[in-house]
Motif scaffolding. Structure first.
Motif, PDB file in Angstrom:
ATOM      1  N   GLU A   1      43.885  31.398  40.106  1.00 36.37           N
ATOM      2  CA  GLU A   1      42.702  30.692  39.605  1.00 36.37           C
ATOM      3  C   GLU A   1      43.036  29.865  38.357  1.00 36.37           C
ATOM      4  O   GLU A   1      42.661  28.690  38.245  1.00 36.37           O
ATOM      5  N   ALA A   2      43.751  30.498  37.435  1.00 35.20           N
ATOM      6  CA  ALA A   2      44.112  29.789  36.206  1.00 35.20           C
ATOM      7  C   ALA A   2      45.072  28.645  36.496  1.00 35.20           C
ATOM      8  O   ALA A   2      44.996  27.579  35.867  1.00 35.20           O
ATOM      9  N   TRP A   3      45.975  28.857  37.447  1.00 32.01           N
ATOM     10  CA  TRP A   3      46.936  27.813  37.785  1.00 32.01           C
ATOM     11  C   TRP A   3      46.242  26.630  38.479  1.00 32.01           C
ATOM     12  O   TRP A   3      46.604  25.480  38.266  1.00 32.01           O
ATOM     13  N   LEU A   4      45.241  26.919  39.285  1.00 31.03           N
ATOM     14  CA  LEU A   4      44.470  25.851  39.930  1.00 31.03           C
ATOM     15  C   LEU A   4      43.720  25.038  38.885  1.00 31.03           C
ATOM     16  O   LEU A   4      43.647  23.802  38.980  1.00 31.03           O
ATOM     17  N   GLN A   5      43.203  25.695  37.879  1.00 33.02           N
ATOM     18  CA  GLN A   5      42.527  24.987  36.798  1.00 33.02           C
ATOM     19  C   GLN A   5      43.502  24.080  36.062  1.00 33.02           C
ATOM     20  O   GLN A   5      43.157  22.977  35.633  1.00 33.02           O
ATOM     21  N   LYS A   6      44.750  24.552  35.945  1.00 35.99           N
ATOM     22  CA  LYS A   6      45.779  23.744  35.306  1.00 35.99           C
ATOM     23  C   LYS A   6      45.975  22.444  36.068  1.00 35.99           C
ATOM     24  O   LYS A   6      46.124  21.366  35.478  1.00 35.99           O
ATOM     25  N   LYS A   7      45.957  22.513  37.384  1.00 32.00           N
ATOM     26  CA  LYS A   7      46.114  21.313  38.214  1.00 32.00           C
ATOM     27  C   LYS A   7      44.948  20.346  38.006  1.00 32.00           C
ATOM     28  O   LYS A   7      45.145  19.131  37.891  1.00 32.00           O
ATOM     29  N   GLU A   8      43.760  20.883  37.936  1.00 28.02           N
ATOM     30  CA  GLU A   8      42.586  20.033  37.730  1.00 28.02           C
ATOM     31  C   GLU A   8      42.637  19.354  36.368  1.00 28.02           C
ATOM     32  O   GLU A   8      42.227  18.195  36.222  1.00 28.02           O
ATOM     33  N   ASP A   9      43.158  20.056  35.384  1.00 24.03           N
ATOM     34  CA  ASP A   9      43.304  19.454  34.051  1.00 24.03           C
ATOM     35  C   ASP A   9      44.317  18.319  34.082  1.00 24.03           C
ATOM     36  O   ASP A   9      44.142  17.288  33.414  1.00 24.03           O
ATOM     37  N   ILE A  10      45.378  18.499  34.876  1.00 20.58           N
ATOM     38  CA  ILE A  10      46.439  17.492  34.961  1.00 20.58           C
ATOM     39  C   ILE A  10      45.924  16.227  35.629  1.00 20.58           C
ATOM     40  O   ILE A  10      46.257  15.114  35.227  1.00 20.58           O
ATOM     41  N   ILE A  11      45.096  16.409  36.655  1.00 22.14           N
ATOM     42  CA  ILE A  11      44.590  15.250  37.403  1.00 22.14           C
ATOM     43  C   ILE A  11      43.852  14.287  36.478  1.00 22.14           C
ATOM     44  O   ILE A  11      43.901  13.071  36.643  1.00 22.14           O
ATOM     45  N   GLY A  12      43.222  14.810  35.463  1.00 22.15           N
ATOM     46  CA  GLY A  12      42.478  13.948  34.545  1.00 22.15           C
ATOM     47  C   GLY A  12      43.315  13.399  33.408  1.00 22.15           C
ATOM     48  O   GLY A  12      42.793  12.726  32.523  1.00 22.15           O
ATOM     49  N   THR A  13      44.628  13.670  33.427  1.00 21.09           N
ATOM     50  CA  THR A  13      45.513  13.210  32.353  1.00 21.09           C
ATOM     51  C   THR A  13      46.117  11.857  32.694  1.00 21.09           C
ATOM     52  O   THR A  13      46.524  11.621  33.835  1.00 21.09           O
ATOM     53  N   SER A  14      46.152  10.957  31.714  1.00 12.43           N
ATOM     54  CA  SER A  14      46.783   9.651  31.920  1.00 12.43           C
ATOM     55  C   SER A  14      48.299   9.789  31.778  1.00 12.43           C
ATOM     56  O   SER A  14      48.798  10.229  30.736  1.00 12.43           O
ATOM     57  N   LEU A  15      49.030   9.447  32.837  1.00 14.94           N
ATOM     58  CA  LEU A  15      50.490   9.556  32.848  1.00 14.94           C
ATOM     59  C   LEU A  15      51.089   8.176  33.075  1.00 14.94           C
ATOM     60  O   LEU A  15      51.458   7.805  34.180  1.00 14.94           O
ATOM     61  N   GLN A  16      51.185   7.407  32.015  1.00 12.25           N
ATOM     62  CA  GLN A  16      51.618   6.018  32.130  1.00 12.25           C
ATOM     63  C   GLN A  16      53.130   5.878  32.231  1.00 12.25           C
ATOM     64  O   GLN A  16      53.631   4.869  32.718  1.00 12.25           O
ATOM     65  N   THR A  17      53.882   6.874  31.777  1.00 13.12           N
ATOM     66  CA  THR A  17      55.341   6.794  31.820  1.00 13.12           C
ATOM     67  C   THR A  17      55.922   8.050  32.462  1.00 13.12           C
ATOM     68  O   THR A  17      55.279   9.111  32.488  1.00 13.12           O
ATOM     69  N   ARG A  18      57.151   7.921  32.951  1.00 16.56           N
ATOM     70  CA  ARG A  18      57.811   9.077  33.542  1.00 16.56           C
ATOM     71  C   ARG A  18      58.122  10.124  32.475  1.00 16.56           C
ATOM     72  O   ARG A  18      58.062  11.317  32.722  1.00 16.56           O
ATOM     73  N   SER A  19      58.448   9.664  31.280  1.00 18.81           N
ATOM     74  CA  SER A  19      58.706  10.579  30.186  1.00 18.81           C
ATOM     75  C   SER A  19      57.472  11.430  29.886  1.00 18.81           C
ATOM     76  O   SER A  19      57.576  12.632  29.636  1.00 18.81           O
ATOM     77  N   LYS A  20      56.288  10.823  29.941  1.00 21.54           N
ATOM     78  CA  LYS A  20      55.032  11.542  29.722  1.00 21.54           C
ATOM     79  C   LYS A  20      54.833  12.593  30.809  1.00 21.54           C
ATOM     80  O   LYS A  20      54.436  13.733  30.533  1.00 21.54           O
ATOM     81  N   ALA A  21      55.149  12.239  32.053  1.00 21.18           N
ATOM     82  CA  ALA A  21      55.019  13.185  33.160  1.00 21.18           C
ATOM     83  C   ALA A  21      55.931  14.393  32.960  1.00 21.18           C
ATOM     84  O   ALA A  21      55.535  15.544  33.189  1.00 21.18           O
ATOM     85  N   HIS A  22      57.144  14.124  32.521  1.00 23.33           N
ATOM     86  CA  HIS A  22      58.084  15.221  32.282  1.00 23.33           C
ATOM     87  C   HIS A  22      57.592  16.123  31.149  1.00 23.33           C
ATOM     88  O   HIS A  22      57.748  17.346  31.221  1.00 23.33           O
ATOM     89  N   ASP A  23      57.014  15.541  30.116  1.00 22.46           N
ATOM     90  CA  ASP A  23      56.469  16.340  29.014  1.00 22.46           C
ATOM     91  C   ASP A  23      55.326  17.232  29.498  1.00 22.46           C
ATOM     92  O   ASP A  23      55.196  18.380  29.068  1.00 22.46           O
TER      93      ASP A  23
END
Length: 477
Positions: A126-148
């Protein structure tokens, strides 16, 4: 603190080996970029997950070595800057293959499918699924940001072994020697989009390194064959040849360095991790076969460690050894399968080497010996606080099956299984996916193994203890 294992009759026979240097594992399975690829299940001491990706394949050498082929310190700086720029260019091209969001979701999915929470309190679906939902709303403009984001996401698991590998870290881990001269090649696009072959791994003291090739060099030709437009696989095919034959290579030292013609002698670059000798004890009345195993590392050819220990055991038997000492002190582990295969050499058919446990409580499997043991004589296994991972598997397999006693100090306590997965952009994630349990159902991880003795006992005491163990085991079964 070191523990010197001795008694009155053998105080100087088996001094502890020197402290091991950092090592990293070799020869992972090949991976393709089309699918997340399971590379290899590995274990290693906590103080050495980088140890475990142990490696004669080294980072850039210190300036005192690299300066052999640079005219000034500025050229060394140029080389380092070239590598940094190339890495950035490669990361910039990566979004053409997969989006930043997809890379993060891919890492999330691997953890969701495979992760074993050994603390049983830091992770839940449940907590891990929430983590995914939080990620979906994150702006990832660069690959470096995605890795972070992936790094932060994995850090919430509370597992020191589960971590992210950048593309450069993953490539270092995944290298192994196919060349016969101790180099690893990778295709790197230049500013025009054309491929050039760079040396991204070197086996220290291997043939190429000894001849002056350095990490970051560009390979231009092999035996006069121009490599322009050729793949790394094609270049390796040309490099390969019979051991002890010579091959000529043309290398360019960095993007702004000189070009040099180098003759390199091919050879098997793996060094044996096994040392053995015959010792006479009790005033020459007892012949003891001493074997020191430094690491479990099958660099350059399959089953190197198992083959070497098998040879050692046979030779020592032929020399009249009636007892054996297996020295696993300061052996931090490595390739777990090698440890399992070595343990089988001492066990009876059907005896349990180790149990593996996954995320599902019912998913417990046993690994057993399939053949009769090579030797049946009493064995002492020397252990200390740096005996870890695959070494602990060997020690407990022999101990719990009444084949050996343990002498020394409590072992490290690393019984987790990590799998390494490649992501679509060439980065990777290391994930804890299981753990090992001894034949006597002891959870190694975090506990370690207590020795039977701190100092070497007399051999008649060893025989008596093992005999009692076997009788008790027979009653229990």
């Amino acid at each position: 603190m070191r523990v010197f294992l001795c008694n009155s009759s053998s105080s100087s026979l088996f001094p502890p080996p020197p402290t091991p240097t950092a090592r990293r594992p070799q020869k992972p399975l090949l991976a393709t970029p089309q699918n997340p690829s399971f590379i290899r299940s590995l274990t290693g001491a906590a103080l050495s997950f980088n140890l475990l990706f142990f490696s004669p394949l080294s980072p850039l050498p210190p300036p005192s070595i690299a300066s052999d082929f640079t005219s000034s310190g500025s050229q060394l700086e140029c080389r380092e800057e070239d590598q940094r720029i190339e890495e950035e260019r490669r990361l910039e091209r990566a979004p053409e293959l997969v989006t930043n969001e997809e890379i993060v979701k891919e890492a999330w999915q691997i953890v969701n499918d495979s992760f074993l929470d050994t603390d049983r309190n830091r992770w839940s679906p449940e907590a891990w699924l929430q983590k995914k939902e939080d990620i979906i709303g994150t702006s990832l403009q660069t690959r470096s940001k995605a890795h972070d984001v992936i790094r932060r996401m994995l850090s919430t698991l509370g597992d020191p072994y589960t971590r992210f590998l950048s593309p450069s870290e993953f490539s270092k881990m995944a290298r192994y020697d196919m060349s016969g001269i101790g180099v690893n090649l990778r295709e790197i696009p230049d500013e025009n989009g054309e491929v050039k072959l760079k040396v991204l791994g070197l086996i220290l003291d291997g043939p190429a390194h000894a001849a002056g090739v350095r990490q970051g060099d560009e390979l231009l030709s092999v035996n006069g064959v121009n490599l322009k437009g050729k793949s790394a696989f094609e270049a390796l095919s040309i490099l390969q040849g019979p051991s002890d034959t010579s091959v000529n290579i043309m290398v360019k030292h960095g993007n702004c360095g000189p070009i040099q013609s180098v003759d390199v002698q091919r050879q098997l670059v793996a060094k044996t991790p096994v040392f053995y000798r015959l010792e006479q004890m009790d005033n020459g009345k007892t012949s003891v076969g001493y074997m020191r195993l430094k690491e479990f590392n099958a660099l350059a050819r399959k089953d190197l460690v198992t083959g070497e220990i098998l040879t050692a055991m046979k030779r020592l038997q032929g020399m009249g050894a009636s007892f054996f000492i297996l020295d696993l002190r300061d052996n931090l582990g490595g390739l777990v399968q090698e440890g399992i295969e070595i343990a089988k050499l001492f066990l009876n058919e059907g005896e349990t080497v180790i149990y593996t446990a996954g995320r599902e409580t019912l998913n417990v499997k046993s690994i057993v010996a399939e053949t009769e043991p090579l030797i049946t004589t009493p064995v002492i296994v020397l252990v200390n606080k740096n005996t870890a991972s695959a070494s602990e598997i060997v020690a407990t397999a022999l101990h719990d099956n009444c084949r050996a006693i343990l002498v020394g100090e409590k072992t490290y306590g690393k019984g987790l299984i990590q799998s390494v997965f490649e992501l679509h952009d060439g980065s990777g994630v290391v994930v804890t996916v299981g753990k090992y349990v001894t034949p006597n159902h002891l959870d190694i991880n975090g506990n370690g193994i207590d020795p039977d003795y701190k100092k070497l006992p007399a051999w008649n005491e060893v025989v008596e203890r093992l005999s009692k163990c076997q009788k008790q085991q027979s009653k229990d079964t």
